[in-house]
Motif scaffolding. Structure first.
Motif, mmCIF file in Angstrom:
data_model
loop_
_atom_site.group_PDB
_atom_site.id
_atom_site.type_symbol
_atom_site.label_atom_id
_atom_site.label_comp_id
_atom_site.label_asym_id
_atom_site.label_seq_id
_atom_site.Cartn_x
_atom_site.Cartn_y
_atom_site.Cartn_z
ATOM 1 N N LEU A 466 68.029 25.270 61.553
ATOM 2 C CA LEU A 466 67.304 24.613 60.618
ATOM 3 C C LEU A 466 66.033 25.359 60.349
ATOM 4 O O LEU A 466 64.903 25.084 60.772
ATOM 5 N N PRO A 467 65.997 26.639 59.735
ATOM 6 C CA PRO A 467 65.146 27.451 59.566
ATOM 7 C C PRO A 467 64.135 27.214 58.268
ATOM 8 O O PRO A 467 63.289 27.771 58.130
ATOM 9 N N GLY A 468 64.514 26.209 57.372
ATOM 10 C CA GLY A 468 64.027 25.838 56.266
ATOM 11 C C GLY A 468 62.407 25.797 56.195
ATOM 12 O O GLY A 468 61.871 26.220 55.669
ATOM 13 N N THR A 469 62.000 24.925 57.210
ATOM 14 C CA THR A 469 60.476 24.502 57.237
ATOM 15 C C THR A 469 59.714 25.660 57.672
ATOM 16 O O THR A 469 58.569 26.111 56.925
ATOM 17 N N MET A 470 60.223 26.495 58.529
ATOM 18 C CA MET A 470 59.430 27.861 59.166
ATOM 19 C C MET A 470 59.413 28.855 57.963
ATOM 20 O O MET A 470 58.448 29.089 57.695
ATOM 21 N N ILE A 471 60.376 28.847 57.191
ATOM 22 C CA ILE A 471 60.542 29.754 56.112
ATOM 23 C C ILE A 471 59.493 29.423 54.956
ATOM 24 O O ILE A 471 58.782 30.126 54.405
ATOM 25 N N ASP A 472 59.589 28.147 54.824
ATOM 26 C CA ASP A 472 58.694 27.618 53.645
ATOM 27 C C ASP A 472 57.232 27.855 54.146
ATOM 28 O O ASP A 472 56.293 28.604 53.262
ATOM 29 N N VAL A 473 56.792 27.545 55.441
ATOM 30 C CA VAL A 473 55.511 27.648 55.874
ATOM 31 C C VAL A 473 54.978 29.143 55.723
ATOM 32 O O VAL A 473 53.928 29.681 55.138
ATOM 33 N N PHE A 474 56.022 30.085 55.935
ATOM 34 C CA PHE A 474 55.522 31.551 55.858
ATOM 35 C C PHE A 474 55.209 31.950 54.529
ATOM 36 O O PHE A 474 54.488 32.781 54.067
ATOM 37 N N PHE A 475 56.414 31.666 53.778
ATOM 38 C CA PHE A 475 56.367 32.149 52.357
ATOM 39 C C PHE A 475 55.099 31.533 51.511
ATOM 40 O O PHE A 475 54.621 32.219 50.641
ATOM 41 N N ASN A 476 54.977 30.330 51.828
ATOM 42 C CA ASN A 476 53.751 29.904 51.146
ATOM 43 C C ASN A 476 52.490 30.001 51.461
ATOM 44 O O ASN A 476 51.694 30.221 50.635
ATOM 45 N N SER A 477 52.277 30.508 52.581
ATOM 46 C CA SER A 477 51.015 31.130 53.240
ATOM 47 C C SER A 477 50.874 32.102 52.422
ATOM 48 O O SER A 477 49.419 32.550 52.160
ATOM 49 N N LEU A 478 51.557 33.155 52.067
ATOM 50 C CA LEU A 478 51.251 34.302 51.544
ATOM 51 C C LEU A 478 51.233 33.891 50.010
ATOM 52 O O LEU A 478 50.366 34.810 49.230
#
Lengths: 482, 504
Positions: A466-478
């Motif tokens: 379930l990598p969705g949330t973590m990927i969201d956090v990283f890509f949104n932060s930048l």
């Protein structure tokens, strides 16, 4: 000239951390005799406290303070949280290792905390002076940690090597900083970017500056051809320290790279991109091939780490917000997996037996099937085989590099991934297919360690599913930053 | 059947969860591990039957669809569904899982729970490969499968197992990463990872050729096609019986499935341009590998080579359609070839599984697979010989067995395309007969020449049940293939339209 008191709010986590460290440093001298592990617990609690502080005041919009020398943004906050998490893991395994090898002392944790503070400053640096200060706080603490085991010749040698080469790298970086300052007349990142964009800066001096900065960064990341210190230092240091210096500082080094290249010199992309491509390609190749012949797990992981830096740099080459985000994701996953990888050695290591040879792992499946399964998961995650999170890290950087139009780099990277799979498989082969020299049951010194390794390994699997949330956090932060 | 019941997810996750349970609960308790495994695979198989009964043969669109977002940032979805091409393969998988568990029942003595657990997890992942409709999801299943297989071959295999398993892992890994790069490239072009979107996206010729070659690298290794087939004999010989069964019956089919799901519909123009390459390699596999099989002294190796040769028919049937379309202009001949390829895949799943199980029966008793170590087995094991000869005949392609249907359809369509293709493909009937029957003659007939054979016991009930079930399928599919063809028909028709519509 008026002196305006700057806003301290953005730097509260750093200040709290510093206060906590100072308290622990003093208290350690008093309680060390009576409560052996008080410093350890105080350290871990400090990390958690600072973590909560960051989460509770998470920066959704960037705030700049201290006259433009310090920035608090979501990019930095995400990285800081992971620095804390990774350090927490490091201290967890480190404590047991120090106890087993009989050189437990509070200094390890205090120095570690100082280093974490240095990383925070690096991550939040908004001008070159702050960056340099952070780098030095971080590095000096680690030099001392490497050489902490005074009676071990290997550790002292590693400490000296790390210090000399680290100082050299810092020198390069400073030299680069001074040239950039000379060319642009500014030390603050956005100002540098503006002046470069306006075309007023001297391009010759500037390009020399870029080269030196990139060399300094490559040293810190351990990218080929500035990687020679990595295997020696990783191997020579006590595993507890290797655990630290192979993981958290890489996150900080990535932050430094991002701030310097992407924030200060985006318009010099053409100059530094080709340099990074070279570093990346060489790291991928060396990381893939040289690790194969290592029979010491620490050295193997050191070379594999060099290969991982090659992957990380791919995201930087893409030079888009998503590209940087993929690199950021990669470095964090690398650090977490690294804690697990070196943590395994710390877990199995005993008084008098380092357990860092691949041959030590022979027949582990017969001796401790649960731990063997966990190590299997860690190794496959490092190799980038789904469904573990390491796969997503690789997938994202390769995806970004394709988006950026470097198809050949993507092909090279995946081939490197296949070659490096071989040495991870070697460890699994030793555990599962070889017969043990000593068939007795093997339990870690204490069950906490098994829980530690298992929780990271299972985390790698769960995040992989379930990598969705973590990927969201990283890509949104930048995407907020840009 | 309840509408909305996530049947495909159940088929994926039930065996995986069951496998994990077996792994942990079955430690120090092999009996529990075995029964729990049998229960899981049995239940999975029963649950997969509604796929067949509830299947709508009139449509080529995906059925039993499940679609939930997985990684929204990159538009990656947990998207499952089956059509006529994948549904039979799913059933083949769930069925084979039962065989695997039963065949290992009292053969595996060491670390039973790890063995069973690995196969159960593998079963779920294999279903995932066939039903995934999102390229990344597909890739995750495709790659994840390597992990349990790596362990199974390396741990329970024969003497050269470590070499074989490393070779297997690295070969397939290398092939697959190119496919991954192709997926990412297509995502870059289309903004979606959905396989169905890939089917309708336009691609330039250069891109198509590169993507086609990337797919070829992945699928050719899995099938395996000449010249990247060398991992298969090694892996097969060293794998435990059930490992060989899974390899031959299902994993090889993934390559064939890859061609019909990816290569043909996504890169039709490149497939047309480069069909000579695949046809050439297929014919080499059929003829040359057939001859190589003739020279084997190890039974498993012989069947492994025969698998490669038979899989050559599958790829031949798939790619010969372009020549048929050109020479006759009719879709019907092409349909015959493509359906033949699909039937051949299913039938080969049963036959190769049966052959490996039969060899396993002998190996469990004698601990050797050398043909020379046997002679006159029929005198001691008449029942077993009956089944073995039946499966051998099916392998040869005797009418009335499932082996005949697929091969005949492919050969017939090859003749329509080009008389030489047909002739070469038909040659294999002779070569196939030669190596299979010669092996049968040496192993089963003749006098009993050594005392080990003298001591052989005939099939026990468990083995008899296994063999009999497979025999029913082999003969059933041979005399009455129409239900299978009916399931395939609409989807194959749709596939052929996709494969022959230019995307330039």
């Amino acid at each position: 000239m008026n002196f305006v008191i700057p806003s301290f709010t953005p730097a509260v986590p750093e200040m709290v951390l510093l206060a906590l460290i100072s308290t622990i440093l003093i208290a350690d001298t008093f309680w060390a005799k009576r409560f052996q592990f008080a410093t350890y617990y105080a350290t871990q609690i400090s990390l958690v406290v600072v973590g909560f502080l960051i989460i509770s005041s998470f920066a959704t919009v960037p705030v700049i303070t201290f006259d433009g020398s310090f920035v608090r943004d979501s990019f930095g906050d995400v990285l800081k949280l992971f620095v804390l998490a990774v350090s927490f893991g490091v201290f967890f395994f480190g404590r047991e290792y120090l106890v087993q090898h009989k050189f437990f002392s509070g200094e390890f944790f205090v120095l570690g905390l100082f280093s974490v503070l240095g990383m925070f400053v690096m991550i939040s640096a908004h001008n070159m002076i702050t960056m340099y200060l952070g780098l030095e706080i971080m590095s000096l603490a680690i030099y001392a940690m490497v050489a902490m085991r005074k009676e071990s010749a290997g550790a002292v040698e590693a400490g000296l090597k790390y210090f000399v080469l680290g100082a050299l790298a810092t020198g390069m970086l400073l030299y680069g900083f001074s040239m950039i300052y000379g060319a642009t007349g500014s030390i603050t990142f956005p100002e540098i970017a503006d002046i470069i964009a306006s075309g007023k800066a001297d391009t010759v001096v500037l390009s020399f500056g870029v080269v030196f900065v990139v060399i300094g960064l490559a040293f810190k990341l351990g990218a080929v051809p500035f990687h020679m210190w990595v295997p020696d230092v990783y191997h020579g240091s006590p595993t507890a320290v290797t655990l630290f210096l192979a993981t958290a500082p890489k996150i900080a080094a990535f932050a430094m790279l991002y701030r310097l290249l992407a924030e200060a010199m985006p318009d010099l992309l053409k100059d530094w991109q080709s340099l990074i491509i070279m570093l990346s390609v060489l790291s991928l190749i060396v990381g893939a091939f040289v690790a194969i012949v290592q029979d010491n797990l620490k050295r193997m992981l050191a070379y594999s780490g060099i290969g991982h830096m090659g992957f990380l740099l791919l995201g930087v080459i893409a030079a888009t917000p998503d590209g940087y985000a993929s690199a950021m994701f990669y470095v964090v996953i690398y650090a977490i997996t690294g804690v697990a990888g070196f943590g395994v050695i710390a877990t199995l290591s005993r008084t008098g037996k380092e357990f860092d040879l691949i041959s030590d792992f022979k027949g582990l499946n017969a001796r401790n099937p649960w731990l063997a399964l966990m190590i299997l998961m860690i190794m496959f995650s490092m190799a980038g085989v789904p469904p573990f999170i390491g796969f997503w890290a690789k997938l994202l950087v390769v995806e970004e590099i394709i988006q950026a139009g470097f198809l050949w780099l993507a092909v090279l990277a995946v081939i490197a991934a296949v070659i490096s799979a071989f040495y991870y498989l070697k460890v699994i082969k030793a555990m599962y297919f070889d017969t043990p020299e000593d068939a007795s049951k093997l339990e870690p010194a204490n069950s906490r360690l098994t829980i530690g390794v298992s929780s990271i390994a299972i985390l790698l699997l769960v995040l992989g599913l379930l990598p969705g949330t973590m990927i969201d956090v990283f890509f949104n932060s930048l995407n907020v930053v840009s | 059947m309840l509408t909305g019941f996530p049947i495909l997810s159940t088929l994926i996750w039930l065996p995986i969860v069951g496998g994990l349970l077996v792994l942990f609960a079955g430690r120090n308790n092999p009996t529990l591990a075995k029964w729990l495994s049998l229960f899981t695979v049995g239940l999975t198989f029963i649950l997969s039957i509604p796929l067949w009964t509830g299947f709508d043969t009139t449509t080529a669109s995906m059925q039993f669809v499940e679609n939930v977002p997985w990684i929204p940032m990159f538009n990656i979805n947990y998207h499952l569904g089956v059509d006529g091409l994948s549904m039979p393969l799913v059933l083949l998988t769930t069925f084979t899982q039962v065989l695997v568990v039963v065949s290992a029942w009292d053969v595996i003595k060491e670390r039973v729970e790890q063995y069973m657990g690995a196969f159960l997890i593998m079963g779920g992942i294999m279903v995932g490969v066939f039903v995934a409709l999102d390229a990344i999801l597909f890739y995750v299943f495709w790659e994840a499968l390597l992990i349990p297989m790596f362990i199974v071959i390396g741990k329970w295999g024969g003497p050269k197992r470590v070499y074989a398993t490393l070779k297997f892992f690295l070969y397939t890994f290398l092939g697959s990463v190119f496919m991954l790069v192709a997926f990412l490239y297509m995502y870059y072009q289309s903004g979606s990872f959905s396989i169905l979107d890939f089917h309708v996206m336009h691609l330039g010729m250069t891109a198509q050729i590169l993507i086609f070659l990337a797919f070829l690298a992945a699928f050719a290794v899995k099938i395996p096609m000449f010249p990247v087939h060398t991992w298969l004999p090694d892996a097969h010989v060293e794998a435990p019986t059930a490992g060989s069964v899974v390899l031959a019956a299902i994993m090889l089919k993934m390559g064939g499935y890859g061609f019909v799901r990816f290569s043909l519909p996504i890169t039709p123009d490149a497939s047309m341009t480069l069909d000579w390459l695949v046809i050439g390699l297929s014919l080499i596999a059929i003829v040359y590998i057939g001859v190589v099989a003739l020279a084997q002294s190890d039974m498993k190796k012989l069947v492994a080579y025969s698998s490669i040769s038979h899989m050559g028919f599958v790829t031949l049937g798939m790619f010969v359609v372009y020549d048929i379309m050109q020479s006759t202009g009719s879709m019907q001949g092409a349909q015959l070839g493509m359906e033949g390829a699909m039937v051949q895949m299913i039938s080969h799943g049963f036959i190769s599984g049966a052959m490996f199980l039969a060899i396993g029966v002998l190996y469990d008793r004698m601990h050797t697979r050398e043909i020379a170590a046997y002679s006159g087995v029929v005198n001691k094991m008449p029942w077993f010989t009956m089944f073995a000869v039946l499966f051998a005949m099916a392998n040869v392609g005797l009418p009335g067995t499932s082996g005949f249907v697929g091969e005949f359809m492919v050969i017939l369509s090859s003749f329509k395309a080009n008389i030489w293709y047909g002739t070469l493909a038909a040659l294999t009937l002779i070569i196939g007969a030669a190596y299979t029957l010669w092996m049968i003659k040496r192993v089963f007939f003749g006098p009993v020449t050594n005392e080990n054979v003298e001591k052989l016991q005939d099939l026990n009930k468990r083995e008899f049940a296994l063999m009999a079930t497979l025999a029913v399928f082999v003969i059933g599919l041979g005399v009455f293939p129409s239900p299978l063809i009916e399931v395939l028909h609409t989807s194959v028709e749709h596939l052929l339209v996709q494969a022959t519509t230019s995307k330039l």
